[in-house]
Design a protein around this motif. Sequence first.
Motif, mmCIF file in Angstrom:
data_model
loop_
_atom_site.group_PDB
_atom_site.id
_atom_site.type_symbol
_atom_site.label_atom_id
_atom_site.label_comp_id
_atom_site.label_asym_id
_atom_site.label_seq_id
_atom_site.Cartn_x
_atom_site.Cartn_y
_atom_site.Cartn_z
ATOM 1 N N UNK A 1 12.798 -18.954 46.486
ATOM 2 C CA UNK A 1 12.512 -18.953 45.053
ATOM 3 C C UNK A 1 13.799 -18.794 44.242
ATOM 4 N N UNK A 2 13.847 -19.465 43.080
ATOM 5 C CA UNK A 2 15.011 -19.382 42.220
ATOM 6 C C UNK A 2 14.971 -18.069 41.443
ATOM 7 N N UNK A 3 16.089 -17.366 41.405
ATOM 8 C CA UNK A 3 16.163 -16.106 40.669
ATOM 9 C C UNK A 3 16.086 -16.365 39.175
ATOM 10 N N UNK A 4 15.639 -15.369 38.444
ATOM 11 C CA UNK A 4 15.586 -15.409 36.985
ATOM 12 C C UNK A 4 16.898 -14.816 36.482
ATOM 13 N N UNK A 5 17.778 -15.659 35.954
ATOM 14 C CA UNK A 5 19.114 -15.227 35.544
ATOM 15 C C UNK A 5 19.227 -15.290 34.022
ATOM 16 N N UNK A 6 19.651 -14.182 33.419
ATOM 17 C CA UNK A 6 19.815 -14.113 31.971
ATOM 18 C C UNK A 6 21.182 -13.531 31.645
ATOM 19 N N UNK A 7 21.905 -14.220 30.768
ATOM 20 C CA UNK A 7 23.196 -13.744 30.275
ATOM 21 C C UNK A 7 23.017 -13.292 28.839
ATOM 22 N N UNK A 8 23.378 -12.030 28.573
ATOM 23 C CA UNK A 8 23.285 -11.461 27.230
ATOM 24 C C UNK A 8 24.692 -11.304 26.657
ATOM 25 N N UNK A 9 24.842 -11.658 25.384
ATOM 26 C CA UNK A 9 26.147 -11.443 24.771
ATOM 27 C C UNK A 9 26.312 -12.204 23.482
ATOM 28 N N UNK A 10 27.571 -12.270 23.008
ATOM 29 C CA UNK A 10 27.950 -13.079 21.854
ATOM 30 C C UNK A 10 28.714 -14.277 22.397
ATOM 31 N N UNK A 11 28.383 -15.463 21.923
ATOM 32 C CA UNK A 11 29.108 -16.650 22.382
ATOM 33 C C UNK A 11 30.583 -16.581 22.001
ATOM 34 N N UNK A 12 30.921 -15.744 21.016
ATOM 35 C CA UNK A 12 32.307 -15.628 20.571
ATOM 36 C C UNK A 12 33.129 -14.669 21.425
ATOM 37 N N UNK A 13 32.500 -13.976 22.365
ATOM 38 C CA UNK A 13 33.230 -13.027 23.219
ATOM 39 C C UNK A 13 33.961 -13.764 24.333
ATOM 40 N N UNK A 14 35.265 -13.534 24.505
ATOM 41 C CA UNK A 14 35.978 -14.173 25.610
ATOM 42 C C UNK A 14 35.378 -13.854 26.969
ATOM 43 N N UNK A 15 34.853 -12.646 27.113
ATOM 44 C CA UNK A 15 34.339 -12.219 28.413
ATOM 45 C C UNK A 15 32.946 -12.789 28.682
ATOM 46 N N UNK A 16 32.179 -13.031 27.637
ATOM 47 C CA UNK A 16 30.897 -13.707 27.797
ATOM 48 C C UNK A 16 31.130 -15.165 28.196
ATOM 49 N N UNK A 17 32.077 -15.823 27.533
ATOM 50 C CA UNK A 17 32.397 -17.209 27.886
ATOM 51 C C UNK A 17 32.834 -17.317 29.342
ATOM 52 N N UNK A 18 33.586 -16.344 29.790
ATOM 53 C CA UNK A 18 34.057 -16.318 31.170
ATOM 54 C C UNK A 18 32.878 -16.308 32.145
ATOM 55 N N UNK A 19 31.889 -15.447 31.897
ATOM 56 C CA UNK A 19 30.731 -15.355 32.782
ATOM 57 C C UNK A 19 29.902 -16.636 32.723
ATOM 58 N N UNK A 20 29.763 -17.211 31.539
ATOM 59 C CA UNK A 20 29.025 -18.476 31.435
ATOM 60 C C UNK A 20 29.667 -19.544 32.312
ATOM 61 N N UNK A 21 30.993 -19.575 32.330
ATOM 62 C CA UNK A 21 31.685 -20.558 33.171
ATOM 63 C C UNK A 21 31.424 -20.308 34.655
ATOM 64 N N UNK A 22 31.363 -19.029 35.076
ATOM 65 C CA UNK A 22 31.000 -18.740 36.471
ATOM 66 C C UNK A 22 29.667 -19.411 36.810
ATOM 67 N N UNK A 23 28.694 -19.203 35.941
ATOM 68 C CA UNK A 23 27.334 -19.658 36.214
ATOM 69 C C UNK A 23 27.259 -21.185 36.244
#
Length: 256
Positions: free
Chosen positions: A1-23
Motif C-alpha cells: 500500500x502507498x503511504x499517506x505523505x503530507x508536507x506542511x510548511x510555507x512554499x517560501x521557506x528554503x527548507x520546505x523547498x528542499x524537502x519538496x525536492x527530496x519527494x
Amino acid sequence: MTADITLYGYATSPFVRKVACYLYYKDLPFEFVGVSPVEPAETIGFTGGTQVPVLKIDDEWRTDSTPIGRWLEELYPGKSLLGASGTERETITKIDDWASNQFIPGMIFRSAVEAEMSDGFRKRAWRLAEIVSSGAEMPEYVRKAWPDILKSAPFIQNMVRQLDLSEPFLAMQQRLVMELAEHLGGGPFLGEIDLPSLADFAIYPQIMFPYQVGLINDLILLQHPTLGPWLQRVGESLPRNPWCVDDSFIVNDWPF
C-alpha cells in the motif's frame, strides 16, 4: 500500500523547498498543506511546535529538512539522497551543513535583513506574502506588513547573526558562489558525485525558486561555465514546478 505523505510548511521557506525536492526526486506522491504563519497550530499543532517543514508519513512525522532526508532514505532507499558509499555520504553531509549554515543564511536571509526598504524590496516581499497566503490565508494587515516581518522575523535574524557580518554582503555573495563551484568541482553533481543528492537539493531550490516565481528576472548563474550546466542537470531530475505553488505563480519557465 502507498503511504499517506503530507508536507506542511510555507512554499517560501528554503527548507520546505528542499524537502519538496527530496519527494519529487524519489517519485513519492505527497500533499502539500500550507501553514499560516499567524496561526500555525491550526495545521501543525500536532507537533507541539511551530517549526516547518513538517513531513508526516501515515501516523509518523519529523521536522528539520536534513533529518527528514535521512528518514526518507531509511524508508525509501531507492534514488539515494546520501550517495552510494560512506565516503559519498560524508561529503554530502558536509556540503549540506555548509548550505544550511552559510549559503542559505548568507545568500537569502542576509539579503532580506540588510536590504533597503525600497519599492523593489516591498514588491518582492508582497509577492512572497501572496505566495504564502495562497497556501494558508493570512489577514490583509499581515500581508501588507510582510516587508517588515521579513526583516524582523526571529528565525531569520538568528540565522544571520551566526554569520561573520564583518564581511561585506557583496563579498560574501561572491565567496559563496566560488565555494559552491568548488563543491561542484568536476561534477556532474555536488561533491563530484554521479547522481543528485541531498546536497544538490539543499542549494538548487534556493537559486531557482526566486527566478521562477519572478522575484528576480535574470539568473546570472545560468551563464556560469560549470554552475549553469549543473543547474540544468539537477532540474532535469525534477518537475518544472517543484515549489508547492500553483502554476500561475511561475513567471519564468525553466529554460530547458
